[in-house]
Design a protein around this motif. Structure first.
Motif, PDB file in Angstrom:
ATOM      1  N   LYS A 150       0.582  -1.137   0.151  1.00  0.00           N
ATOM      2  CA  LYS A 150      -0.395  -0.333  -0.260  1.00  0.00           C
ATOM      3  C   LYS A 150       0.818   1.054  -0.253  1.00  0.00           C
ATOM      4  O   LYS A 150       0.581   2.237  -0.465  1.00  0.00           O
ATOM      5  N   TYR A 199       1.489   3.272  -3.192  1.00  0.00           N
ATOM      6  CA  TYR A 199       0.254   4.626  -2.919  1.00  0.00           C
ATOM      7  C   TYR A 199       0.328   5.644  -2.259  1.00  0.00           C
ATOM      8  O   TYR A 199      -0.244   6.993  -3.076  1.00  0.00           O
ATOM      9  N   LEU A 200       0.682   5.433  -1.271  1.00  0.00           N
ATOM     10  CA  LEU A 200       0.540   6.663   0.026  1.00  0.00           C
ATOM     11  C   LEU A 200       1.864   7.108  -0.029  1.00  0.00           C
ATOM     12  O   LEU A 200       2.260   9.095   0.681  1.00  0.00           O
ATOM     13  N   ARG A 213      -0.947  -6.972  -1.259  1.00  0.00           N
ATOM     14  CA  ARG A 213       0.093  -8.857  -0.577  1.00  0.00           C
ATOM     15  C   ARG A 213      -0.862  -9.502  -1.451  1.00  0.00           C
ATOM     16  O   ARG A 213      -1.858  -9.434  -1.489  1.00  0.00           O
ATOM     17  N   ASP A 250      -2.124   3.112 -14.784  1.00  0.00           N
ATOM     18  CA  ASP A 250      -3.041   4.078 -14.505  1.00  0.00           C
ATOM     19  C   ASP A 250      -3.885   3.707 -13.485  1.00  0.00           C
ATOM     20  O   ASP A 250      -4.898   3.073 -13.814  1.00  0.00           O
ATOM     21  N   VAL A 251      -3.420   2.914 -12.263  1.00  0.00           N
ATOM     22  CA  VAL A 251      -4.169   1.736 -11.326  1.00  0.00           C
ATOM     23  C   VAL A 251      -3.746   2.584 -10.219  1.00  0.00           C
ATOM     24  O   VAL A 251      -2.885   2.816  -9.895  1.00  0.00           O
ATOM     25  N   TYR A 252      -5.243   2.707  -9.535  1.00  0.00           N
ATOM     26  CA  TYR A 252      -5.337   2.994  -8.143  1.00  0.00           C
ATOM     27  C   TYR A 252      -4.765   1.487  -7.122  1.00  0.00           C
ATOM     28  O   TYR A 252      -6.073   0.781  -7.884  1.00  0.00           O
ATOM     29  N   TYR A 253      -5.185   1.545  -5.943  1.00  0.00           N
ATOM     30  CA  TYR A 253      -4.824   0.598  -5.432  1.00  0.00           C
ATOM     31  C   TYR A 253      -6.527  -0.307  -4.974  1.00  0.00           C
ATOM     32  O   TYR A 253      -6.282  -1.517  -5.190  1.00  0.00           O
ATOM     33  N   ASP A 254      -7.064   1.003  -4.910  1.00  0.00           N
ATOM     34  CA  ASP A 254      -8.693   0.112  -4.497  1.00  0.00           C
ATOM     35  C   ASP A 254      -8.947  -0.617  -5.806  1.00  0.00           C
ATOM     36  O   ASP A 254     -10.034  -1.409  -5.527  1.00  0.00           O
ATOM     37  N   GLU A 255      -8.129  -0.329  -7.690  1.00  0.00           N
ATOM     38  CA  GLU A 255      -9.289  -0.835  -8.295  1.00  0.00           C
ATOM     39  C   GLU A 255      -8.247  -2.309  -8.631  1.00  0.00           C
ATOM     40  O   GLU A 255      -8.199  -2.834  -9.629  1.00  0.00           O
ATOM     41  N   LEU A 266      -5.333   6.696  -2.359  1.00  0.00           N
ATOM     42  CA  LEU A 266      -5.733   5.113  -3.023  1.00  0.00           C
ATOM     43  C   LEU A 266      -6.475   4.349  -3.780  1.00  0.00           C
ATOM     44  O   LEU A 266      -6.993   3.639  -4.448  1.00  0.00           O
ATOM     45  N   ARG A 307      -9.886   6.387  -7.024  1.00  0.00           N
ATOM     46  CA  ARG A 307      -9.377   7.472  -7.996  1.00  0.00           C
ATOM     47  C   ARG A 307     -10.605   8.203  -7.057  1.00  0.00           C
ATOM     48  O   ARG A 307     -11.803   7.788  -6.678  1.00  0.00           O
ATOM     49  N   LYS A 312      -0.085  13.935  -0.886  1.00  0.00           N
ATOM     50  CA  LYS A 312       0.417  13.254   0.454  1.00  0.00           C
ATOM     51  C   LYS A 312       1.172  13.658   1.118  1.00  0.00           C
ATOM     52  O   LYS A 312       1.948  13.426   1.943  1.00  0.00           O
TER      53      LYS A 312
END
Lengths: 236, 280
Positions: free
Chosen positions: A93, A96-97, A165, A230-235, B53, B55, B76
């Motif tokens: 994670k 992304y942070l 993970r 272009d992908v976010y963690y939640d995706e 995290l 979009r 951030k």
């Protein structure tokens, strides 16, 4: 205050700078040191040292060239896997942070790969040095074998970076080199390493040239795959 | 003064489903804002959207003037994050985690980080994996404070902690809160929020129910208790109602009109609000 200034100055420069490269090296050392607290890390170190030891031992032992070739191949495989286990470069994670761009992150990963290349290069080259090949043959092997193989191998720990993970189990391999890319890159490196060269003729060039091509292609592909995702963690 | 966090009509879509829609809230400097809602209300999605995290599918999130959509890295840098899950590499020692991750922040100071660790009684030589849950949270807070964030985000970090530590934790947060920093805190601990929070935002099923200061909550919502007859009389004005053993209770929104019944009126707790505004 000085530390803050230092950090600030570091952020203003480009992604591939000597300062950042050295910082990445320090990061890698700290990560390796931290890995040694875990049993996984200890096994990794043992495997790495085992590879180095048997590589140099057999090279010095005066066996035939064919045996040395096989041994060089096995020793490099052990060392590389050990190094990959030891320098567990998984970033979950946190990627992304952290306040960095994807390109900056990709650059840092490539710099880590470069450090790993240097280590693997040293392992292979030290084995060639112990093989009593003669000066010309030694440099031929350094140029045709050590450099491209270490570039290919350096990408291996990075190819195992997983953004989430267990993402592999869920089928998400955002930063992975594709299976075929990995097979091509490492397969070519191992084939190249199987045959020690003793001349500058064309036949001796074919495998190394193909190895150079695949390892550079893989490095660029890997960098682009991280930097342009272009992908976010939640995706994931 | 410029707000620290400004969310304007923000929403998150995953596939064809809206996970969060039209959220509007503002966190002013020196403010402690709580985010409440049932499980699945969208609290974590909101936090994920703020910290990058998730979009941002619609609207915008601004942090100290910078847009999360267009300048995520700048945003951030202004954020300190305290999550329940372990997003740091756990093989690292506290000190080394500071060295490695601190380098990514412009204003980070390792000396400050170690000072905070001492203050919060976190052993800097200890491996992150070996820290207790409470110490791990303190470590995250020390790290967040060492890079001088304008906003501290906390997504239910207190789950599984004992009540004494929870109170100590809230005191600790209150101590570190100053005029340059705001705190956004998602939690189910409504009692603690009532004591410490300056403002509260409630989410329900991916939508915002309200975002008000505690004073506004007190002024706008009231609990009324009375007999069944009295409550029947008020039923059109009640937002929710429940039957107790000897009386009935309901929530109504202050509209300036008199009640016309002799019922007892009191201030609602946040748990009451959640119950009446978000229960079936």
């Amino acid at each position: 205050m000085e530390e803050r200034k230092g950090n600030s100055a570091d952020k203003t420069k480009g992604n591939f700078t000597l300062g950042k490269f050295l910082h990445t090296g320090r990061e890698l050392v700290v990560e390796i040191r931290a890995s040694l607290h875990t049993s996984r890390g200890k096994w990794g170190l043992a495997l790495f040292l085992f590879g180095v030891f048997i590589g140099i031992h057999k090279a010095l032992a005066g066996a035939g060239l064919e045996e040395k070739q096989n041994n060089l191949f096995l020793a490099t495989v052990y060392s590389t896997i050990g190094l990959a286990v030891l320098s567990n470069l998984q970033d979950f994670k946190l990627l992304y942070l952290l306040p960095i761009t994807r390109k900056e992150f990709a650059a840092r990963q490539m710099q880590k790969a470069a450090w790993l290349c240097i280590i693997i290069f040293s392992v292979i080259t030290s084995q060639f040095a112990c093989m009593s090949l003669g000066m010309e043959s030694f440099w031929q092997n350094v140029f045709w074998k050590s450099i491209p193989v270490s570039i290919s191998m350096g990408a291996y720990p990075l190819a195992s970076v997983k953004p989430v993970r267990n993402s592999e189990m869920q089928g998400t391999k955002m930063y992975h080199l594709s299976f075929w890319m990995v097979s091509l890159d490492f397969g070519m490196a191992f084939l190249n390493l199987m045959f020690v060269v003793d001349s500058w003729n064309m036949y001796a060039w074919i495998l190394p040239v193909m190895n150079y091509a695949t390892c550079i292609w893989a490095a660029v592909y890997f960098y682009r795959k991280i930097a342009l995702a272009d992908v976010y963690y939640d995706e994931l | 003064m410029e707000p620290i966090l400004q969310i304007e009509g923000a929403g998150a879509v995953r596939g064809t489903t809206f996970w969060l829609r039209n959220v509007n809230l503002t966190v002013e400097p020196g403010t402690f804002m709580g985010v409440i809602g049932r499980n699945g209300a969208g609290k974590t999605t909101l936090f994920h959207m703020i910290c990058g995290l998730s979009r941002i599918s619609e609207g915008n999130v601004r942090l100290a003037g910078a847009s999360m959509r267009h300048e995520p890295e700048r945003c951030k840098r202004q954020m300190g994050i305290i999550f329940d899950d372990d997003y740091f590499r756990l093989d690292l020692s506290v000190k080394h985690a500071g060295i490695i991750y601190g380098a990514y922040y412009e204003r980070y100071s390792q000396a400050d980080f170690l000072n905070y660790c001492r203050k919060f009684e976190v052993d800097a030589r200890q491996n992150l994996r070996k820290l207790s849950k409470g110490d791990y949270m303190k470590f995250q807070l020390a790290f967040a404070l060492a890079h001088r964030p304008k906003l501290i985000l906390m997504d239910e970090p207190e789950a599984g902690l004992d009540p004494v530590f929870r109170r100590e934790w809230m005191n600790m947060l209150y101590d570190v809160l100053d005029d340059t920093c705001g705190i956004l805190f998602a939690t189910h601990l409504t009692e603690e929020l009532e004591q410490y929070a300056d403002a509260v935002t409630m989410l329900s099923k991916g939508r915002q129910v309200f975002s008000l200061t505690m004073l506004e909550v007190e002024e706008q919502y009231k609990i009324v208790r009375g007999s069944k007859v009295q409550m029947d009389y008020l039923s059109k004005r009640l937002l929710g109602r429940r039957k107790m053993e000897h009386y009935e209770e309901g929530l109504f929104r202050e509209d300036g009109k008199e009640l016309w019944v002799e019922a007892s009126v009191s201030r609602p707790g946040l748990a009451d609000l959640m119950y009446y505004l978000d229960s079936k």
